[in-house]
Design a protein around this motif. Structure first.
Motif, short mmCIF file in Angstrom:
data_model
loop_
_atom_site.label_atom_id
_atom_site.label_comp_id
_atom_site.label_asym_id
_atom_site.label_seq_id
_atom_site.Cartn_x
_atom_site.Cartn_y
_atom_site.Cartn_z
N ALA A 41 15.26 4.64 -5.16
CA ALA A 41 13.90 4.54 -5.70
C ALA A 41 12.88 5.10 -4.70
CB ALA A 41 13.58 3.08 -6.04
N HIS A 42 13.11 4.89 -3.43
CA HIS A 42 12.19 5.41 -2.41
C HIS A 42 12.25 6.95 -2.37
CE1 HIS A 42 9.45 5.04 0.89
NE2 HIS A 42 10.26 5.71 1.70
N LEU A 43 13.42 7.51 -2.57
CA LEU A 43 13.53 8.97 -2.64
C LEU A 43 12.79 9.52 -3.86
CD1 LEU A 43 17.21 9.62 -1.57
CD2 LEU A 43 15.14 10.24 -0.34
N VAL A 44 12.87 8.82 -4.99
CA VAL A 44 12.12 9.25 -6.18
C VAL A 44 10.62 9.19 -5.91
CG1 VAL A 44 11.59 8.66 -8.57
CG2 VAL A 44 13.96 8.65 -7.79
N ALA A 45 10.18 8.12 -5.25
CA ALA A 45 8.77 8.01 -4.89
C ALA A 45 8.38 9.15 -3.94
CB ALA A 45 8.48 6.66 -4.25
N GLY A 62 -0.54 15.69 3.30
CA GLY A 62 -0.07 15.40 4.65
C GLY A 62 -0.13 13.92 4.97
N LEU A 63 -1.23 13.27 4.61
CA LEU A 63 -1.34 11.82 4.82
C LEU A 63 -0.34 11.05 3.98
CD1 LEU A 63 -5.21 11.30 5.03
CD2 LEU A 63 -3.54 11.22 6.88
N PHE A 64 -0.14 11.51 2.74
CA PHE A 64 0.86 10.87 1.87
C PHE A 64 2.24 10.92 2.52
CE2 PHE A 64 -1.57 11.87 -2.29
CZ PHE A 64 -2.24 10.67 -2.21
N LEU A 65 2.60 12.08 3.05
CA LEU A 65 3.93 12.23 3.64
C LEU A 65 4.09 11.39 4.91
CD1 LEU A 65 4.64 16.01 3.01
CD2 LEU A 65 5.44 14.02 1.74
N VAL A 66 3.03 11.29 5.69
CA VAL A 66 3.08 10.43 6.88
C VAL A 66 3.28 8.97 6.45
CG1 VAL A 66 1.70 9.49 8.78
CG2 VAL A 66 1.79 11.96 8.39
N TRP A 67 2.55 8.55 5.42
CA TRP A 67 2.69 7.18 4.91
C TRP A 67 4.09 6.95 4.36
CZ3 TRP A 67 1.47 2.48 5.31
CH2 TRP A 67 1.66 1.56 4.28
N TRP A 68 4.65 7.95 3.65
CA TRP A 68 6.00 7.81 3.11
C TRP A 68 7.02 7.69 4.23
CZ3 TRP A 68 10.60 10.60 3.04
CH2 TRP A 68 11.53 10.19 2.09
N LEU A 69 6.84 8.45 5.31
CA LEU A 69 7.75 8.34 6.45
C LEU A 69 7.64 6.99 7.15
CD1 LEU A 69 7.47 11.93 7.96
CD2 LEU A 69 9.45 10.90 6.82
N ILE A 70 6.44 6.45 7.23
CA ILE A 70 6.26 5.11 7.80
C ILE A 70 6.99 4.09 6.94
CG2 ILE A 70 4.56 3.28 8.23
CD1 ILE A 70 2.62 5.54 9.09
N ALA A 93 5.51 1.97 -2.05
CA ALA A 93 5.28 3.42 -2.09
C ALA A 93 4.67 3.84 -3.41
CB ALA A 93 6.60 4.16 -1.85
N VAL A 94 5.19 3.33 -4.51
CA VAL A 94 4.68 3.71 -5.84
C VAL A 94 3.26 3.19 -6.05
CG1 VAL A 94 5.00 3.36 -8.32
CG2 VAL A 94 6.95 3.95 -6.88
N VAL A 95 3.03 1.95 -5.68
CA VAL A 95 1.70 1.36 -5.89
C VAL A 95 0.65 2.08 -5.05
CG1 VAL A 95 0.32 -0.74 -5.48
CG2 VAL A 95 2.54 -0.89 -6.62
N THR A 96 0.97 2.37 -3.79
CA THR A 96 -0.03 3.06 -2.95
C THR A 96 -0.25 4.50 -3.43
OG1 THR A 96 1.67 3.59 -1.31
CG2 THR A 96 0.32 1.65 -0.90
N TRP A 97 0.81 5.16 -3.92
CA TRP A 97 0.64 6.52 -4.44
C TRP A 97 -0.27 6.53 -5.65
CZ3 TRP A 97 1.87 9.13 -8.99
CH2 TRP A 97 1.71 10.52 -8.94
N PHE A 98 0.01 5.64 -6.63
CA PHE A 98 -0.85 5.58 -7.81
C PHE A 98 -2.28 5.21 -7.43
CE2 PHE A 98 2.94 5.36 -10.58
CZ PHE A 98 2.54 6.26 -11.55
N GLY A 99 -2.44 4.26 -6.52
CA GLY A 99 -3.78 3.87 -6.10
C GLY A 99 -4.53 5.00 -5.42
N ALA A 100 -3.86 5.70 -4.54
CA ALA A 100 -4.51 6.81 -3.83
C ALA A 100 -4.85 7.95 -4.78
CB ALA A 100 -3.61 7.31 -2.70
N MET A 101 -3.96 8.25 -5.71
CA MET A 101 -4.24 9.32 -6.68
C MET A 101 -5.39 8.93 -7.60
SD MET A 101 -2.38 11.85 -5.86
CE MET A 101 -2.38 12.94 -7.26
N TRP A 102 -5.46 7.65 -7.97
CA TRP A 102 -6.57 7.19 -8.82
C TRP A 102 -7.89 7.30 -8.07
CZ3 TRP A 102 -9.95 3.04 -8.24
CH2 TRP A 102 -10.80 2.84 -9.32
N VAL A 103 -7.89 6.82 -6.81
CA VAL A 103 -9.12 6.91 -6.00
C VAL A 103 -9.52 8.37 -5.81
CG1 VAL A 103 -10.04 6.54 -3.67
CG2 VAL A 103 -8.85 4.70 -4.84
N GLY A 104 -8.56 9.23 -5.53
CA GLY A 104 -8.87 10.64 -5.33
C GLY A 104 -9.41 11.29 -6.59
N GLY A 105 -8.82 10.97 -7.73
CA GLY A 105 -9.30 11.54 -8.99
C GLY A 105 -10.65 11.00 -9.42
N THR A 106 -10.87 9.72 -9.18
CA THR A 106 -12.11 9.08 -9.62
C THR A 106 -13.28 9.36 -8.70
OG1 THR A 106 -10.80 7.31 -10.62
CG2 THR A 106 -13.15 6.87 -10.26
#
Length: 112
Positions: A41-45, A62-70, A93-106
């Protein structure tokens, strides 16, 4: 007189005893299945983190990938301790990705 308690092992300075006994048998198999599912599941994320460049700017990817590596590092640490909390890593990973994408889009005007 024979004592019922075995002597406690001495650990070198800086070392500590294991937090819990190791899993055996069916419990070990159940844990290994759970850890494998969490890893998959983490690989899919991670795939979604990589392809977010379709909507997010390069600096955000770049920040997303650093967060995913952490999160990957945290997952490996939890897996080495045989903790079922490893299942929370892909959820985070999924919750933070959706949250960050929502904040970025909004608020930041990210569009696909």
């Amino acid at each position: 007189m024979i004592s019922d308690t075995a002597p406690r092992p001495q650990y070198p300075e800086g070392m500590r005893p294991p937090l819990r006994p190791a899993r055996h048998g069916a419990r070990l198999v159940l844990y290994l299945v759970a850890a494998a599912l969490a890893g998959a599941a983490h690989l899919v994320a991670g795939y979604f983190y990589v392809v977010s460049g379709l909507a997010a700017p390069l600096w955000a990817v770049g920040l997303f990938l650093v967060w995913w590596l952490i999160l990957t590092w945290i997952g490996v640490k939890l897996a080495s301790r045989q903790s079922y909390r490893v299942l929370l890593v892909p959820v985070t990973a999924v919750v933070t990705w959706f949250g960050a994408m929502w904040v970025g889009g909004t608020f930041l005007g990210w569009t696909a």
